[in-house]
Design a protein around this motif. Structure first.
Motif, PDB file in Angstrom:
ATOM      1  N   ASP A 223      -7.417  -3.110  -0.633  1.00 43.35           N
ATOM      2  CA  ASP A 223      -6.346  -2.874  -1.590  1.00 43.35           C
ATOM      3  C   ASP A 223      -6.518  -1.503  -2.230  1.00 43.35           C
ATOM      4  O   ASP A 223      -7.466  -0.759  -1.932  1.00 43.35           O
ATOM      5  N   GLU A 224      -5.602  -1.169  -3.138  1.00 47.49           N
ATOM      6  CA  GLU A 224      -5.629   0.143  -3.795  1.00 47.49           C
ATOM      7  C   GLU A 224      -6.936   0.382  -4.540  1.00 47.49           C
ATOM      8  O   GLU A 224      -7.450   1.506  -4.565  1.00 47.49           O
ATOM      9  N   TYR A 225      -7.492  -0.667  -5.151  1.00 45.83           N
ATOM     10  CA  TYR A 225      -8.717  -0.506  -5.925  1.00 45.83           C
ATOM     11  C   TYR A 225      -9.891  -0.143  -5.019  1.00 45.83           C
ATOM     12  O   TYR A 225     -10.759   0.650  -5.396  1.00 45.83           O
ATOM     13  N   GLU A 226      -9.910  -0.717  -3.822  1.00 47.54           N
ATOM     14  CA  GLU A 226     -10.967  -0.375  -2.875  1.00 47.54           C
ATOM     15  C   GLU A 226     -10.818   1.070  -2.409  1.00 47.54           C
ATOM     16  O   GLU A 226     -11.813   1.802  -2.287  1.00 47.54           O
ATOM     17  N   ALA A 227      -9.584   1.483  -2.159  1.00 49.72           N
ATOM     18  CA  ALA A 227      -9.353   2.868  -1.737  1.00 49.72           C
ATOM     19  C   ALA A 227      -9.765   3.841  -2.836  1.00 49.72           C
ATOM     20  O   ALA A 227     -10.439   4.844  -2.580  1.00 49.72           O
TER      21      ALA A 227
ATOM     22  N   LEU B 116      -6.760   3.628   3.432  1.00 49.43           N
ATOM     23  CA  LEU B 116      -7.463   2.687   4.295  1.00 49.43           C
ATOM     24  C   LEU B 116      -6.417   1.983   5.158  1.00 49.43           C
ATOM     25  O   LEU B 116      -5.519   1.322   4.627  1.00 49.43           O
ATOM     26  N   HIS B 117      -6.512   2.133   6.463  1.00 45.05           N
ATOM     27  CA  HIS B 117      -5.568   1.509   7.392  1.00 45.05           C
ATOM     28  C   HIS B 117      -6.251   0.298   8.024  1.00 45.05           C
ATOM     29  O   HIS B 117      -7.194   0.445   8.810  1.00 45.05           O
TER      30      HIS B 117
ATOM     31  N   VAL C 133      -1.811  -0.846   4.554  1.00 48.47           N
ATOM     32  CA  VAL C 133      -2.300   0.491   4.218  1.00 48.47           C
ATOM     33  C   VAL C 133      -2.572   0.508   2.717  1.00 48.47           C
ATOM     34  O   VAL C 133      -1.646   0.366   1.911  1.00 48.47           O
ATOM     35  N   ALA C 134      -3.827   0.652   2.355  1.00 48.44           N
ATOM     36  CA  ALA C 134      -4.213   0.748   0.944  1.00 48.44           C
ATOM     37  C   ALA C 134      -4.455   2.223   0.636  1.00 48.44           C
ATOM     38  O   ALA C 134      -5.259   2.875   1.294  1.00 48.44           O
TER      39      ALA C 134
END
Length: 284
Positions: free
Chosen positions: A170-174, A200-201, A208-209
């Motif tokens: 997710d966005e937080y991981e990216a 991140l794909h 896609v994050a």
């Protein structure tokens, strides 16, 4: 009379080279860092892991795809490249390997179908490296690493990292990924273009994050990297001066010991968790 631009009484500060993999390994388990990067001869490792094989095949197939002229980057060709890159290392048996081979073919085929693969990447598996400062002073680190893909959009670079694991990012991981932030900083310095966006794909789901870094958020990641780099450098220098290896690089045990590559050489890890099978981390 003072020499202009020179100070012969001050020893130049040594720059510490770091990669995301080295920093992550040390943060995860100092013992694993020592055995991976310092111990010679290298200690015994486990055999290959199926999830690593799967990830490597997908990465290699996508790199080979983007090496082709844009008109040949078709879903069918992408799937064929998976077959060409495939090997069965770490899988339970030929049947399981065949099932995941077909699954990987579908992943990359779908990815090509829904993505703009006509774009010409700025870099594929591109090594980037740059001296950086973690504060307002002179450079103290050289951050470097290999980015899966670097695109250019609107005059800015975009770092793209492929994922094939069980969990959809997710966005937080990216945004929280130290590796992506380090690639962004090093790519901007290496290629002399701004870089703030990281993505991140996730091939299994098509997700896609993405995250847009600011100069402040990149600086925070560099500060974290600098703190870890300083700690591991002190431990390494003390070990070289005949310090106690087990005290300087203690084992940090937990569930992850089940699938650690260096489990055969780590008694603490063997006691901490049962051994995982080489295919246990495959996406279901």
């Amino acid at each position: 009379m003072a020499q202009l631009g020179f100070d012969f009484g001050v020893e130049p500060k040594r720059l510490t080279k770091v990669t995301p993999a080295r920093l992550a390994t040390f943060d995860d388990c100092p013992r694993r860092y020592r055995m991976t990067y310092l111990d010679r001869p290298p200690p015994q490792r486990t055999g290959p892991w199926a999830h690593s094989t799967l990830g490597a095949v997908v990465h290699n197939a996508l790199r080979a795809l983007f090496d082709l002229p844009a008109g040949r980057r078709t879903p069918a060709r992408a799937a064929a490249l998976v077959g060409e890159q495939w090997n069965d290392s770490g899988f339970l048996d030929e049947r399981q390997a065949a099932r995941y081979r077909e699954r990987a073919k579908q992943w990359v085929s779908d990815y090509v179908e829904r993505s703009d693969v006509a774009v010409e990447p700025v870099g594929l598996e591109r090594w980037v490296s740059a001296p950086v400062s973690t504060d307002e002073g002179p450079p103290s680190l050289i951050v470097e690493g290999r980015a899966d893909r670097i695109d250019e959009r609107g005059g800015e670079l975009v770092i793209i990292d492929y994922k094939t694991g069980k969990r959809e990012p997710d966005e937080y991981e990216a945004r929280g990924s130290q590796a992506l932030a380090m690639y962004a900083v090093a790519a901007a310095r290496t290629l002399r273009r701004p870089c703030h966006r990281v993505e991140l794909h996730h091939l299994p789901t098509g997700a896609v994050a993405s995250a847009e870094h600011t100069e402040d958020s990149l600086r925070r990641q560099l500060t974290r990297a600098g703190e870890t780099a300083a700690e591991l450098q002190v431990a390494t220098d003390t070990l070289t001066a005949h310090g106690n290896a087990d005290e300087l690089f203690p084992a940090r045990t937990g569930r992850r010991c089940s699938w650690c590559d260096l489990r055969p050489s780590c008694a603490e890890g063997q006691q901490a968790a049962p051994a995982a099978r080489s295919w246990d981390l495959l996406a279901p």
